[in-house]
Write an enzyme that holds these catalytic residues in place. Structure first.
Site, PDB file in Angstrom:
ATOM      1  N   HIS A 121      53.061  25.285 -94.799  1.00 19.34           N
ATOM      2  CA  HIS A 121      52.404  26.298 -93.968  1.00 19.34           C
ATOM      3  C   HIS A 121      51.694  27.377 -94.789  1.00 19.34           C
ATOM      4  O   HIS A 121      50.915  28.163 -94.231  1.00 19.34           O
ATOM      5  CB  HIS A 121      53.423  26.985 -93.046  1.00 19.34           C
ATOM      6  CG  HIS A 121      53.978  26.099 -91.981  1.00 19.34           C
ATOM      7  ND1 HIS A 121      53.181  25.329 -91.148  1.00 19.34           N
ATOM      8  CD2 HIS A 121      55.259  25.846 -91.600  1.00 19.34           C
ATOM      9  CE1 HIS A 121      53.940  24.652 -90.317  1.00 19.34           C
ATOM     10  NE2 HIS A 121      55.207  24.934 -90.570  1.00 19.34           N
TER      11      HIS A 121
ATOM     12  N   ASP B  49      56.088  16.156 -91.039  1.00 20.71           N
ATOM     13  CA  ASP B  49      56.866  17.273 -90.513  1.00 20.71           C
ATOM     14  C   ASP B  49      56.472  17.484 -89.049  1.00 20.71           C
ATOM     15  O   ASP B  49      55.324  17.270 -88.670  1.00 20.71           O
ATOM     16  CB  ASP B  49      56.553  18.529 -91.335  1.00 20.71           C
ATOM     17  CG  ASP B  49      57.441  19.709 -91.012  1.00 20.71           C
ATOM     18  OD1 ASP B  49      57.255  20.301 -89.932  1.00 20.71           O
ATOM     19  OD2 ASP B  49      58.299  20.075 -91.831  1.00 20.71           O
TER      20      ASP B  49
ATOM     21  N   HIS C 201      55.902  20.071 -87.500  1.00 18.49           N
ATOM     22  CA  HIS C 201      54.940  21.164 -87.363  1.00 18.49           C
ATOM     23  C   HIS C 201      53.655  20.836 -88.128  1.00 18.49           C
ATOM     24  O   HIS C 201      53.696  20.137 -89.143  1.00 18.49           O
ATOM     25  CB  HIS C 201      55.551  22.473 -87.881  1.00 18.49           C
ATOM     26  CG  HIS C 201      56.880  22.782 -87.267  1.00 18.49           C
ATOM     27  ND1 HIS C 201      58.070  22.716 -87.972  1.00 18.49           N
ATOM     28  CD2 HIS C 201      57.206  23.111 -85.996  1.00 18.49           C
ATOM     29  CE1 HIS C 201      59.077  23.019 -87.165  1.00 18.49           C
ATOM     30  NE2 HIS C 201      58.580  23.260 -85.962  1.00 18.49           N
TER      31      HIS C 201
ATOM     32  N   ASP D  39      62.227  17.391 -89.257  1.00 21.79           N
ATOM     33  CA  ASP D  39      62.413  18.137 -88.014  1.00 21.79           C
ATOM     34  C   ASP D  39      61.837  17.435 -86.789  1.00 21.79           C
ATOM     35  O   ASP D  39      61.879  17.985 -85.685  1.00 21.79           O
ATOM     36  CB  ASP D  39      61.876  19.561 -88.130  1.00 21.79           C
ATOM     37  CG  ASP D  39      60.634  19.671 -88.977  1.00 21.79           C
ATOM     38  OD1 ASP D  39      59.999  18.640 -89.247  1.00 21.79           O
ATOM     39  OD2 ASP D  39      60.297  20.792 -89.392  1.00 21.79           O
TER      40      ASP D  39
END
Length: 291
Positions: free
Chosen positions: A65, A102, A104, A190
């Site tokens: 991120h 991931d 996200h 995740d």
């Protein structure tokens, strides 16, 4: 940039703080983040120099991120981007593909390589999870690198079959089209069915088989050169089994750690109607991405 590193180090030395969004750190946080980026760099270097056939960097804090100068979502330095730029600077590789599974969106990696035709970035993620306003299929790279960034946002509730189909329908064709010298994976766990920060239904076997798919692609495209770098994953009871499945596949080791949640999670996979819906969703995204 040097200005960000200087500010990060100064605040770290002074006891800690937060320079971005959801990235608090304590005293020594700069040193820990630098070690994490250094581990990813060492893993990529080991594979590119032939010291290892593949590698897994169990690095913390995560990185995908973080943009060039804005830490975000637990990520203080973009470990994968640092590793790639180091490898390029050392002349070890030029064309690199990043596959981010991931849950996200890998917004930081996307931003850093947005206009770079030498680095292909692919992100599979739950749509509108985090960040809320990035990760759309229309974001496909800058003016100098059209098609070098591919986002495949998936509807919440996708499970084992949807992820494998997404890999087969978009990720693997994209890798074969790009023909990288090495494949790097932003390996978040995740998307696990019991993760508190995602709403997907992947199992340890999902991660094992996605790893197998990429090992086969790497064998066909880049002499097997494959590096996985740890990202998210927040279920303390399930991440170890997902990670062990990946490491079993990478190493070929006979040591196994069967997932005790597997029988339950297999029964909770989406029904045929949702799988069909997800497949149609992926097909529409694949067409929008040119596959």
């Amino acid at each position: 940039p040097e200005s960000y590193l200087a500010a990060f180090r100064a605040l770290s030395d002074a006891g800690g703080g937060d320079l971005g969004l959801r990235t608090p750190f304590g005293k020594g946080g700069y040193h820990i983040a630098a070690l994490s980026a250094g581990l990813a760099t060492a893993a990529l270097r080991a594979v590119l120099t032939g010291e290892a056939s593949n590698a897994y960097a169990l690095s913390r804090p995560p990185g995908h991120h973080c943009t060039t100068d804005f830490p975000n979502g637990f990520c203080l330095l973009n470990n994968i981007a640092v590793a790639i730029r180091a490898a390029q600077a050392e002349g070890l590789a030029r064309r690199v593909a990043v596959v981010d599974w991931d849950v996200h969106h890998g917004n930081g990696t996307e931003a850093i390589f947005w206009d770079d035709p030498e680095v292909l970035t692919i992100s599979l993620h739950q749509e509108h999870n985090y960040p809320l306003d990035t990760g759309g299929v229309e974001a496909q790279g800058g003016p100098n690198a059209p098609g070098a960034n591919l986002n495949l946002p998936l509807p919440p509730g996708c499970g084992h079959q949807a992820y494998l189909h997404a890999m087969e329908r978009v990720v693997l064709p994209a890798l074969h089209r790009f023909r990288p010298e090495v494949i790097v994976v932003a390996c978040g766990f995740d998307a696990s069915a019991v993760d508190p920060l995602g709403r997907m239904l992947c199992t340890a076997e999902t991660f094992r088989l996605m790893t197998r798919q990429l090992m086969q692609a790497a064998a066909a495209l880049c002499a097997g050169r494959l590096v996985l770098v740890h990202e998210g994953g927040y279920s303390e009871v399930h991440v170890p089994f997902c990670g062990h499945a990946v490491l079993e596949e990478l190493s070929g080791a006979p040591v196994s750690a069967p997932d005790p949640l597997a029988p339950t999670l297999e029964k909770r996979q989406p029904d045929a109607r949702f799988d069909a819906f997800a497949r149609d969703w992926i097909e529409a995204a694949a067409r929008a991405l040119g596959f």
